[in-house]
Design a protein around this motif. Structure first.
Motif, short mmCIF file in Angstrom:
data_model
loop_
_atom_site.label_atom_id
_atom_site.label_comp_id
_atom_site.label_asym_id
_atom_site.label_seq_id
_atom_site.Cartn_x
_atom_site.Cartn_y
_atom_site.Cartn_z
N UNK A 88 1.64 5.98 -1.76
CA UNK A 88 2.27 7.10 -1.06
C UNK A 88 2.50 8.28 -1.98
N UNK A 89 2.95 7.98 -3.20
CA UNK A 89 3.11 9.02 -4.23
C UNK A 89 3.23 8.32 -5.57
N UNK A 90 2.09 8.03 -6.19
CA UNK A 90 2.08 7.14 -7.35
C UNK A 90 2.82 7.69 -8.58
N UNK A 91 3.02 9.00 -8.65
CA UNK A 91 3.56 9.59 -9.86
C UNK A 91 5.08 9.57 -9.96
N UNK A 114 4.60 -0.64 -8.94
CA UNK A 114 3.68 -0.72 -10.07
C UNK A 114 3.07 -2.10 -10.22
N UNK A 115 3.67 -3.10 -9.59
CA UNK A 115 3.23 -4.47 -9.84
C UNK A 115 3.42 -5.32 -8.59
N UNK A 122 0.41 6.03 -11.63
CA UNK A 122 -1.00 6.37 -11.41
C UNK A 122 -1.59 5.38 -10.41
N UNK A 123 -2.86 5.58 -10.07
CA UNK A 123 -3.52 4.69 -9.11
C UNK A 123 -3.99 3.40 -9.80
N UNK A 139 0.84 -1.21 0.00
CA UNK A 139 0.00 0.00 0.00
C UNK A 139 0.87 1.26 0.00
N UNK A 140 1.93 1.25 0.78
CA UNK A 140 2.83 2.39 0.79
C UNK A 140 3.49 2.59 -0.57
#
Lengths: 418, 418
Positions: A253-256, A262-263, A316-317, A248-249
């Motif tokens: 936490x900062x997807x960009x 990512x996986x 991204x989310x 989750x982190x």
């Protein structure tokens, strides 16, 4: 002057500046950094006004809200850039350090002294803060810099460069040490990529497309940064509560950013227990799940992952998920789809922790921690110019030391070869 | 299969081999090196016979006696190659060394572990001993190697590769770790230079033309080696007897190698005393003097130096000479004509020694010693794959360590980014 001539005329001044800059004292460099920070604060209004032109153009061009936000400068953000410059003052100047000095069999004293690379080309996209960060890091490490930012930020960049170069030169930095290529035509990039006589290295900062263009076309040495298709592999022995937090982190936490997860790869023995729980939490945080068949059976609302999804840095989310039969399958999957950035295993098994760290080939290989730590500040090294995902010269967070090279110095008393 | 397909089919096997090779024990690598040496000795006759075909073809093509000598293999030379492999056994295996392991603020244990680069492409010319040297160095450092030698030595190289790869694989080295591209068409080089997905680095070894072609066309990262237009600058304060010895040693000890001295710069205050004497000695040893006007006045039999002469790595019994007004003029001359290899000042003046070492940008900068020392063995590091004259990744003699990279390993206990 055509584009090539105009770029060469700028970079040849940078080359001269680099020669002088290589032996300038730490004090002068530090004072220049402080003066540049002062300049940014004193001219914040002017910069914000130039930035508003870029924002207006961006809106007209239909840039996404996320991109417009990256582009936007206000007094706070300009102050953050100034603080970034001030933080560089506290970092140790790497130039002049002598490494491994020893006597050889002939009585020659042989060692290496750390010196700047020379002229560094930075090719980047929309974020104007890169202009300040890169100029500061190159200056502190004794390098001249030739910046080429994206057209979206052209007005902001010109305003920033005007300020920081003026305030740097006032403080004794040689003229030309901070150059900006204001040609927005893509041809400018093509010219830079072939300037072997003027640029010692090119560092691209931006999306996968930019980096690919630079790597595939540059004859100037390149340090590849950034693309991070980072995996978390949850082993059969994992502490599943820990795994959940790390996934989750890493994802939310900062997807960009490039060190985001990512996986997710999950060992089949723990998929039933882990996947419904962790995916529910991710979905509650707005993350879309793209999974393999097993995942689809376990997770409500998941959609099928394509082969392309497994190879994508979403920024991204969105997360891709796959259930694997073994650690070997996980390592093979990472070998096939990874970008050699940051890879994580969550495990309580000693042998598997060692196997993963030994066999996975990436800039940073983690046991039981979030991929989000791959960062110069988090590692404790301070500011960085990017995360190198290549193997030559620098790997992982690139700080001041990675912007230098060494030369051998040899002190003799008349020795000749027998 | 066309050339590209055939090269990719070989290098993809190398890529697989490199993965296995990266975690093979030092013992297996050392035994393989010993077995390869044994193989060379046992098959010397076969190799000599293949070599005789190359020599015959070379004579027919009108190769110079010097080139034919470089190409020639006899039992002694093959034994030397075998000894070279055996010497690698004694060198420390760089793989697996952990550097700078420490705790960060979050309690993560962070360090770097030394790992192989992966697959190394070597593009070289007529000397078949490079085949053995490069294969041995790459093997010991855990890398797969893809060799592409010159057409003049094709029969010798094929015979050598047949032997060393067979004996290496017998000793447990993964199949494909030592590959040879037997396509003599130049297209093979062009294909290699674009194989970013298969080759991690390309190292050219040979003349200035080959190196230029590789640097200007490769999108695979390159480590530039070798071109050495090396200068000796004799300062006004120099011990002239010492200067004479250093110049004569640098020029005549072995003129055909990259660390030979190619150009002599003399301060005007000592030109009258030094030049007639040192040039007479050089001429007696068969060296041709190409000088500036002042030199021509002082030295009988000298011929005028052109601008091109000052930029030429002669690799022969020829030296360019120039009288300069100051150490600054000498440094400027070296900046303009040097190739960043090895540069020498002869001086008794402390400030000038420091100024020269600080301002001259080269892989090795000497005070009071012959340029001929730029060599892995002379520096005390052991065998090397070449002298890097570039700034990224490696500079100066490139030994086993320079054929490696590092990756960060991070050991946590569930840490996430706050």
């Amino acid at each position: 002057m055509n584009i090539r001539e105009s770029i060469i005329s700028k970079t040849s001044v940078s080359k001269e500046a680099a020669r002088k800059l290589s032996s300038i004292s730490t004090d002068i460099k530090n004072n220049a950094l402080l003066n540049m920070a002062k300049g940014l604060r004193e001219n914040a209004e002017k910069i914000v006004s130039a930035n508003s032109k870029d924002l207006k153009n961006g809106e007209a061009k239909g840039l996404s809200p996320a991109l417009l936000d990256r582009l936007m400068l206000d007094e706070n953000r300009i102050n953050d850039m100034a603080i970034g410059l001030e933080q560089l003052v506290a970092l140790k100047d790497p130039i002049g350090e002598v490494l491994g000095m020893q006597l050889n069999a002939d009585g020659l004293q042989i060692g290496r002294v750390r010196v700047p690379l020379g002229v560094i080309g930075i090719i980047y996209e929309a974020r104007p803060n890169v202009t300040v960060d890169a100029a500061g890091l190159c200056l502190k490490s004794g390098n001249a810099v030739v910046l080429r930012g994206g057209s979206e930020a052209i007005n902001s960049n010109i305003a920033i460069i005007e300020v920081i170069s003026k305030y740097a030169y006032e403080a004794g930095i040689p003229n030309g040490a901070i150059q900006f290529i204001d040609v927005t035509d893509r041809e400018a990039v093509n010219v830079m990529l072939k300037l072997n006589d003027y640029l010692d290295v090119i560092i691209p900062r931006g999306g996968a497309g930019l980096i690919k263009t630079v790597v595939e076309n540059s004859t100037v040495p390149v340090i590849e940064t950034g693309t991070g298709n980072c995996h978390v592999y949850v082993d059969s022995s994992a502490d599943l509560e820990m795994a959940k937090k790390i996934v989750i982190n890493g994802k939310t936490h900062r997807p960009g950013v490039c060190n985001a997860t990512e996986s997710l790869l999950v060992h089949k023995d723990v998929a039933n227990e882990l996947l419904p729980a962790v995916c529910k939490d991710l979905q509650d945080l707005g993350v879309e799940i793209r999974g393999c068949d097993v995942t689809l059976n376990l997770v409500n609302g998941a959609i099928p992952a394509t082969d392309e999804d497994y190879g994508t840095e979403f920024l991204d989310f969105i997360i891709s998920v796959k259930v694997v039969d073994s650690i070997d399958e996980a390592i093979e999957h990472i070998y096939k789809y990874g970008t050699k950035h940051s890879e994580v295993i969550v495990t309580e098994n000693y042998n598997n922790s060692r196997k993963f760290q030994s066999e996975v080939d990436a800039a940073a290989v983690y046991v039981n921690a979030s991929s989000r730590f791959t960062d110069g500040f988090q590692f404790g090294f301070g500011a960085e110019i990017g995360i190198s995902t290549q193997k030559l010269h620098a790997r992982g967070p690139m700080g001041l030391t990675e912007l230098t090279t060494t030369k051998y110095i040899i002190n003799g008393s008349g020795q000749i070869r027998k």
